[in-house]
Scaffold this motif. Structure first.
Motif, mmCIF file in Angstrom:
data_model
loop_
_atom_site.group_PDB
_atom_site.id
_atom_site.type_symbol
_atom_site.label_atom_id
_atom_site.label_comp_id
_atom_site.label_asym_id
_atom_site.label_seq_id
_atom_site.Cartn_x
_atom_site.Cartn_y
_atom_site.Cartn_z
ATOM 1 N N ASP A 1 0.858 -1.185 0.000
ATOM 2 C CA ASP A 1 0.000 0.000 0.000
ATOM 3 C C ASP A 1 0.892 1.232 0.000
ATOM 4 O OD1 ASP A 1 -2.109 1.743 0.190
ATOM 5 O OD2 ASP A 1 -2.601 1.294 2.274
ATOM 6 N N ASP B 1 0.961 4.174 0.929
ATOM 7 C CA ASP B 1 0.579 5.272 1.812
ATOM 8 C C ASP B 1 1.713 6.287 1.898
ATOM 9 O OD1 ASP B 1 -1.985 4.669 2.486
ATOM 10 O OD2 ASP B 1 -1.553 3.870 4.470
ATOM 11 N N TRP C 1 -3.351 11.421 2.483
ATOM 12 C CA TRP C 1 -2.943 10.252 1.729
ATOM 13 C C TRP C 1 -3.459 10.327 0.280
ATOM 14 C CZ3 TRP C 1 -4.351 9.647 6.969
ATOM 15 C CH2 TRP C 1 -3.341 9.121 7.801
ATOM 16 N N PRO C 2 -2.980 9.436 -0.595
ATOM 17 C CA PRO C 2 -3.340 9.496 -2.014
ATOM 18 C C PRO C 2 -4.826 9.439 -2.363
ATOM 19 C CG PRO C 2 -1.356 8.192 -1.764
ATOM 20 C CD PRO C 2 -1.842 8.498 -0.373
ATOM 21 N N PRO C 3 -5.706 8.787 -1.585
ATOM 22 C CA PRO C 3 -7.120 8.784 -1.997
ATOM 23 C C PRO C 3 -7.721 10.171 -2.179
ATOM 24 C CG PRO C 3 -6.772 7.070 -0.371
ATOM 25 C CD PRO C 3 -5.489 7.860 -0.439
ATOM 26 N N ARG D 1 -7.486 11.227 -5.810
ATOM 27 C CA ARG D 1 -8.423 10.545 -6.704
ATOM 28 C C ARG D 1 -9.832 11.079 -6.528
ATOM 29 N NH1 ARG D 1 -5.324 6.122 -4.649
ATOM 30 N NH2 ARG D 1 -7.023 5.240 -3.418
ATOM 31 N N VAL E 1 -4.944 -1.454 -7.195
ATOM 32 C CA VAL E 1 -4.755 -0.042 -6.853
ATOM 33 C C VAL E 1 -5.641 0.874 -7.695
ATOM 34 C CG1 VAL E 1 -2.412 -0.365 -5.984
ATOM 35 C CG2 VAL E 1 -2.753 0.259 -8.387
ATOM 36 N N ASP F 1 -3.132 2.198 -2.413
ATOM 37 C CA ASP F 1 -2.514 3.243 -3.224
ATOM 38 C C ASP F 1 -1.332 2.699 -4.013
ATOM 39 O OD1 ASP F 1 -4.270 5.213 -2.113
ATOM 40 O OD2 ASP F 1 -3.047 5.161 -0.301
ATOM 41 N N ILE G 1 3.349 10.948 -6.642
ATOM 42 C CA ILE G 1 3.432 9.800 -5.741
ATOM 43 C C ILE G 1 4.761 9.080 -5.938
ATOM 44 C CG2 ILE G 1 2.414 7.585 -5.108
ATOM 45 C CD1 ILE G 1 -0.280 8.640 -5.885
#
Length: 480
Positions: A157, A159, A294-296, A299, A370, A378, A404
């Motif tokens: 993941d 993160d 975090w990456p979410p 998105r 992912v 992520d 990222i």
């Protein structure tokens, strides 16, 4: 004597036998599937974080694995703050209720020292997985995979904390002109925390209450990861390496605490109580111009997955197409929690469990996972960042993945010691006290005292050994 047709039939059966088929597979995913078919009709269990994370094995990878191999996957959902305890309880009881595990990398020294995790090296070599592991981004591969030089978990993941900012505000000619006139440099993603404060205050002064300069999650336990990053990037060390006395109570610690406290003044009222969802909602609705998460967030801000029923709790993005991605101030971002796939040392189905996690973690399967909009896995592989498929998911996806990737090359590893959860709790409580108005110096003194008490309880010599190994990793401290 066999005739030709009988001979060819015998060869076909031989070629399809698991012991041979997996050796001829083209990649790690195919290898795992071919080797696992010998266990068709059995069931393995895997511990997974409760909530959105678990929708991956429940709705996607678990059913797909069963279809490919005939092995059922029982998903044991456990709240994150209970996962370590549940894993240790199962190990100490010897029950073997869990086969595969999700572990937070900072727990691994504790779990390995206890004997709860299986050494994965023999399986990695047997099933030819070592080469594909090199595709995992360096920050995760070098920091979250091994203990004592042995592989105990597959980083699974990506993160990492990233800075998200409103491109439309930062590129507005009037805002740029006014900012340059006041501060003498261009309005752009902040390079350090002084710039962050100046930019945040400027936007608040110009646009509040419609839009504030920034917003962060401030409710426990999230801010302690941001403290870990800032403290080290400003030059702090958690301990004196020789004595193992805590060094958080320092001028650097005070600078970081005072900075965090001052920033709340240009953030929306009540920010001290914001959790993950509060912060997300305010950014997506346009209330804040910068945030770190975090990456979410990236998105969801783009509107990716907005039609998914599982994401109906995520507010509709009002900023789609307006969000930029950058590294955090000072340029090395906290990896922040993450997950690694492991095998329980008490499992009675270790090889079947291993094959499942190799398949999950493989280049082929992980790329599918992912991209699932409704889970929180992520990107963590070079092949994820470069994927043409992923880079087409929304217009700014290439910039998102490139950012990222940069963070994944230089990310900072969470502190990882024996009884790490106790140190995390001390940091979390300290920051919660900071928001109540307590004197920062007194808070730091208490936190240092708590660190020292935990170290004494664990054993100074024992903890020094673990800290030395952690501090030697490339993601522990920035280079001097």
């Amino acid at each position: 004597m066999l005739n030709r047709r009988e001979l060819m039939g015998a060869v076909s059966v031989f070629a399809l036998s698991p012991s041979v088929a997996w050796a001829q597979a083209k990649n790690a995913a195919e290898t795992a599937v071919a080797a696992a078919k010998q266990y068709a009709g059995t069931e393995i269990s895997i511990v997974w974080e409760a909530g959105l994370q678990s929708l991956d094995p429940l709705n996607y990878s678990g059913p797909k694995w069963e279809k490919l191999t005939g092995i059922k996957v029982k998903v044991v959902e456990v709240p994150t703050d209970q996962m370590f305890t549940k894993i240790m309880q199962d190990f100490r009881s010897g029950a073997g209720a869990y086969d595969a595990l999700n572990v937070i990398p900072s727990w691994m020294p504790d779990l390995v020292r206890a004997g709860a995790l299986e050494d994965l090296d023999p399986f990695v070599d047997k099933f030819g997985y070592r080469e594909e592991l090199q595709d995992i981004a360096p920050a995760y591969r070098d920091n979250q995979m091994t203990v004592g030089g042995k592989i105990y978990g597959f980083p699974d993941d990506g993160d990492v904390m990233l800075l998200y900012y409103r491109k439309d505000i930062f590129e507005d000619p009037k805002m740029k002109e006014g900012f340059k006139a006041k501060y003498g440099y261009d309005l752009a993603p902040p390079k350090d925390w002084k710039q962050f404060a100046e930019i945040g205050q400027f936007i608040t002064d110009k646009m509040a209450p419609k839009t504030y300069g920034a917003g962060f999650f401030r409710a426990a336990p999230y801010p302690q990861y941001m403290f870990q990053e800032r403290f080290r990037m400003e030059g702090g060390k958690f301990f004196d390496a020789a004595t193992m006395k805590s060094t958080v109570n320092s001028d650097i610690g005070l600078k970081v605490f005072n900075g965090m406290l001052a920033e709340n003044k240009f953030m929306p009222p009540g920010v001290e109580q914001w959790n993950f969802v509060d912060n997300l909602a305010n950014f997506l609705q346009g209330t804040t111009a910068m945030t770190i998460s975090w990456p979410p967030y990236g998105r969801w801000a783009a509107g990716y997955g907005s039609g998914e029923e599982a994401l109906n709790w995520v507010p509709k993005s009002q900023v789609a197409g307006k969000v930029g991605y950058a590294l955090n101030p000072l340029g090395r971002d906290e990896l922040g929690v993450g997950f690694a796939l492991a095998v329980s040392a008490t499992s009675k189905k270790k090889q079947a469990a291993y094959l499942f996690i190799q398949w999950l973690n493989s280049k082929q399967t992980s790329l599918e996972r992912v991209q699932l909009p409704y889970t929180l896995r992520d990107p963590f592989r070079t092949s994820h960042y470069e994927s043409p498929e992923y880079r087409k998911l929304w217009p700014d996806a290439p910039a998102y993945l490139d950012t990222i990737k940069k963070a994944g090359e230089t990310g900072l590893l969470d502190l990882s010691l024996l009884q790490q959860d106790k140190y995390d709790e001390a940091m979390t409580k300290a920051i919660s006290s900071l928001w109540t108005g307590e004197d920062p110096k007194a808070i730091l003194a208490r936190m240092a005292s708590q660190f020292d008490a935990i170290t004494e309880k664990v054993g100074v010599d024992k903890q020094r050994e673990v800290y030395k190994a952690w501090a030697a990793k490339p993601g522990a401290y920035p280079a001097a």
